[in-house]
Structure formats: C-alpha cells, structure tokens
Design an enzyme around this catalytic site. Sequence first.
Site, PDB file in Angstrom:
ATOM      1  N   LYS A   3      21.431  68.077  49.041  1.00 39.38           N
ATOM      2  CA  LYS A   3      21.252  69.229  48.156  1.00 39.38           C
ATOM      3  C   LYS A   3      21.710  70.527  48.812  1.00 39.38           C
ATOM      4  O   LYS A   3      21.926  70.579  50.034  1.00 39.38           O
ATOM      5  CB  LYS A   3      19.777  69.308  47.746  1.00 39.38           C
ATOM      6  CG  LYS A   3      19.319  68.076  46.963  1.00 39.38           C
ATOM      7  CD  LYS A   3      17.911  68.278  46.419  1.00 39.38           C
ATOM      8  CE  LYS A   3      17.467  67.069  45.626  1.00 39.38           C
ATOM      9  NZ  LYS A   3      16.146  67.290  44.985  1.00 39.38           N
ATOM     10  N   TYR A  43      19.596  66.413  35.540  1.00 43.04           N
ATOM     11  CA  TYR A  43      18.132  66.347  35.658  1.00 43.04           C
ATOM     12  C   TYR A  43      17.436  66.422  34.289  1.00 43.04           C
ATOM     13  O   TYR A  43      16.265  66.777  34.217  1.00 43.04           O
ATOM     14  CB  TYR A  43      17.642  67.470  36.570  1.00 43.04           C
ATOM     15  CG  TYR A  43      17.791  67.136  38.049  1.00 43.04           C
ATOM     16  CD1 TYR A  43      17.010  66.152  38.634  1.00 43.04           C
ATOM     17  CD2 TYR A  43      18.693  67.807  38.853  1.00 43.04           C
ATOM     18  CE1 TYR A  43      17.120  65.832  39.975  1.00 43.04           C
ATOM     19  CE2 TYR A  43      18.819  67.494  40.211  1.00 43.04           C
ATOM     20  CZ  TYR A  43      18.022  66.502  40.759  1.00 43.04           C
ATOM     21  OH  TYR A  43      18.127  66.191  42.087  1.00 43.04           O
ATOM     22  N   PHE A  51       8.920  72.739  36.467  1.00 44.54           N
ATOM     23  CA  PHE A  51       9.850  73.139  37.529  1.00 44.54           C
ATOM     24  C   PHE A  51      11.314  72.959  37.141  1.00 44.54           C
ATOM     25  O   PHE A  51      12.205  73.209  37.954  1.00 44.54           O
ATOM     26  CB  PHE A  51       9.555  72.348  38.818  1.00 44.54           C
ATOM     27  CG  PHE A  51       9.605  70.846  38.663  1.00 44.54           C
ATOM     28  CD1 PHE A  51      10.816  70.162  38.663  1.00 44.54           C
ATOM     29  CD2 PHE A  51       8.431  70.117  38.512  1.00 44.54           C
ATOM     30  CE1 PHE A  51      10.869  68.785  38.515  1.00 44.54           C
ATOM     31  CE2 PHE A  51       8.472  68.731  38.367  1.00 44.54           C
ATOM     32  CZ  PHE A  51       9.696  68.067  38.369  1.00 44.54           C
ATOM     33  N   THR A  85       8.650  63.338  47.907  1.00 49.71           N
ATOM     34  CA  THR A  85       9.270  64.519  47.273  1.00 49.71           C
ATOM     35  C   THR A  85       8.854  65.802  47.980  1.00 49.71           C
ATOM     36  O   THR A  85       9.673  66.679  48.242  1.00 49.71           O
ATOM     37  CB  THR A  85       8.836  64.596  45.787  1.00 49.71           C
ATOM     38  OG1 THR A  85       9.211  63.382  45.145  1.00 49.71           O
ATOM     39  CG2 THR A  85       9.485  65.771  45.085  1.00 49.71           C
ATOM     40  N   ASN A 106      14.390  70.005  48.666  1.00 52.59           N
ATOM     41  CA  ASN A 106      13.928  68.873  49.477  1.00 52.59           C
ATOM     42  C   ASN A 106      15.073  68.028  50.048  1.00 52.59           C
ATOM     43  O   ASN A 106      14.927  66.831  50.254  1.00 52.59           O
ATOM     44  CB  ASN A 106      12.903  68.033  48.697  1.00 52.59           C
ATOM     45  CG  ASN A 106      13.474  67.394  47.456  1.00 52.59           C
ATOM     46  OD1 ASN A 106      14.630  67.615  47.121  1.00 52.59           O
ATOM     47  ND2 ASN A 106      12.676  66.586  46.782  1.00 52.59           N
ATOM     48  N   HIS A 109      18.547  63.784  47.314  1.00 50.25           N
ATOM     49  CA  HIS A 109      18.138  63.067  46.098  1.00 50.25           C
ATOM     50  C   HIS A 109      18.548  61.615  46.244  1.00 50.25           C
ATOM     51  O   HIS A 109      19.635  61.329  46.751  1.00 50.25           O
ATOM     52  CB  HIS A 109      18.842  63.667  44.873  1.00 50.25           C
ATOM     53  CG  HIS A 109      18.789  62.785  43.663  1.00 50.25           C
ATOM     54  ND1 HIS A 109      17.686  62.735  42.852  1.00 50.25           N
ATOM     55  CD2 HIS A 109      19.681  61.903  43.152  1.00 50.25           C
ATOM     56  CE1 HIS A 109      17.911  61.852  41.881  1.00 50.25           C
ATOM     57  NE2 HIS A 109      19.125  61.333  42.042  1.00 50.25           N
ATOM     58  N   GLU A 120      24.522  57.532  37.947  1.00 49.00           N
ATOM     59  CA  GLU A 120      24.731  58.715  38.782  1.00 49.00           C
ATOM     60  C   GLU A 120      26.005  58.569  39.624  1.00 49.00           C
ATOM     61  O   GLU A 120      26.751  59.540  39.816  1.00 49.00           O
ATOM     62  CB  GLU A 120      23.495  58.961  39.656  1.00 49.00           C
ATOM     63  CG  GLU A 120      22.295  59.366  38.802  1.00 49.00           C
ATOM     64  CD  GLU A 120      20.978  59.521  39.567  1.00 49.00           C
ATOM     65  OE1 GLU A 120      20.963  59.331  40.806  1.00 49.00           O
ATOM     66  OE2 GLU A 120      19.974  59.842  38.922  1.00 49.00           O
TER      67      GLU A 120
HETATM   68  P1  CMP Z   1      14.730  64.543  43.276  1.00 48.17           P
HETATM   69  O1  CMP Z   1      14.520  63.298  44.039  1.00 48.17           O
HETATM   70  O2  CMP Z   1      16.076  65.143  43.259  1.00 48.17           O
HETATM   71  O3  CMP Z   1      14.241  64.311  41.761  1.00 48.17           O
HETATM   72  C1  CMP Z   1      13.661  65.323  40.961  1.00 48.17           C
HETATM   73  C2  CMP Z   1      13.519  66.608  41.682  1.00 48.17           C
HETATM   74  O4  CMP Z   1      12.652  67.550  41.074  1.00 48.17           O
HETATM   75  C3  CMP Z   1      12.876  66.374  43.034  1.00 48.17           C
HETATM   76  O5  CMP Z   1      13.742  65.674  43.885  1.00 48.17           O
HETATM   77  C4  CMP Z   1      12.532  67.795  43.451  1.00 48.17           C
HETATM   78  O6  CMP Z   1      13.628  68.483  44.001  1.00 48.17           O
HETATM   79  C5  CMP Z   1      12.162  68.415  42.112  1.00 48.17           C
HETATM   80  N1  CMP Z   1      10.711  68.555  41.981  1.00 48.17           N
HETATM   81  C6  CMP Z   1       9.822  67.570  41.777  1.00 48.17           C
HETATM   82  N2  CMP Z   1       8.567  68.069  41.713  1.00 48.17           N
HETATM   83  C7  CMP Z   1       8.681  69.413  41.878  1.00 48.17           C
HETATM   84  C8  CMP Z   1       7.751  70.499  41.896  1.00 48.17           C
HETATM   85  N3  CMP Z   1       6.449  70.276  41.711  1.00 48.17           N
HETATM   86  N4  CMP Z   1       8.223  71.745  42.082  1.00 48.17           N
HETATM   87  C9  CMP Z   1       9.560  71.962  42.231  1.00 48.17           C
HETATM   88  N5  CMP Z   1      10.499  70.961  42.219  1.00 48.17           N
HETATM   89  C10 CMP Z   1      10.064  69.719  42.052  1.00 48.17           C
END
Ligand code: CMP
Length: 131
Positions: A3, A43, A51, A85, A106, A109, A120
């Site tokens: 990311k 997404y 979020f 996550t 984070n 993905h 994807e």
């Molecule tokens: P990812 O594995 O890319 O899949 C969904 C994404 O949503 C996750 O990683 C995070 O980056 C984001 N995400 C999930 N929960 C939260 C949260 N509570 N606040 C902000 N971002 C979130």
Amino acid sequence: MIKPEAVAAGHVGKIIDMILANGFRIHAMRYTRLSHHEAGTFYAVHKERPFYGELVDYMASGPIFAAILEKDNAVEDFRKLIGATDPAQAEEGTIRKRFAESKAKNAVHGSDSDANAAIEGAYFFSTRECY
Ligand code: CMP
C-alpha cells in the site's frame, strides 16, 4: 498489494524479501497507481463501512506495488504472513507488525479467497504479464 505508505517509505524490497523467504513465488509484479474511482471499485465490498471514504482516499494517495503470488494454500498462508488488520494486534514476525502504521495504513493487502485472488489478479495484470 503493497500500500501507498509502505511504498513511500521504501519498504517494497524488504516486504518482497519476507514474501520470498516464506516460500511464495512471484507470478507477476509491478508498480501502479489507483485512481480514486478505481480504489472505490476495488474496495466496493466495504462501501457501507464507516472507514470506506478514508480507505479509498488513502489507497488513491500514491503508487502501490501489485503482485500475484503462488504457493500451495497461498491465500491462508499469506494472510498469516501479513498478520492482523490492526498492526497493534499483529503477531511478531508478520509484515504488518514490522511495517504497518495503523488499521487503514496497514502496509499490505492480501486476497481473502481463491476466487477474489483471481478477480484481483486479473484487475491488475494481463496474461502476458504473468509467468
Ligand atoms: P485490507 O486487507 O486491504 O482490506 C480492507 C481494508 O480496510 C483493510 O486492509 C484496512 O486497510 C481497512 N480497514 C479495515 N478496518 C478498518 C478500520 N477500522 N479503520 C480504517 N481502515 C480499516
């Protein structure tokens, strides 16, 4: 996907090292960038979540690094390697423990099923980019 914050911090090589050290093979990889619209589509499953706006803005904020990885049991094993996550909950030795800044930023993905991995992967790569 690696990311935007992890790409900007120069962590691509170190993250790929961890992926290879854990037995994954790279089937395709490259830098790319999602427009705001594309990030929203990618997404869309999270559209109703509080979020979603923050996530879409963030994912469109800079280049990402996309890859298709191969391994037996790849989806489950990659999710173990990336960790929870929320990096505060991620175990030692995981990519998110080492590189993630927050729940949104984070670092990586991973697809959540073989079916979504196929969707994807096809979103980012044509067959002539896959080996
Ligand atoms: P990812 O594995 O890319 O899949 C969904 C994404 O949503 C996750 O990683 C995070 O980056 C984001 N995400 C999930 N929960 C939260 C949260 N509570 N606040 C902000 N971002 C979130």
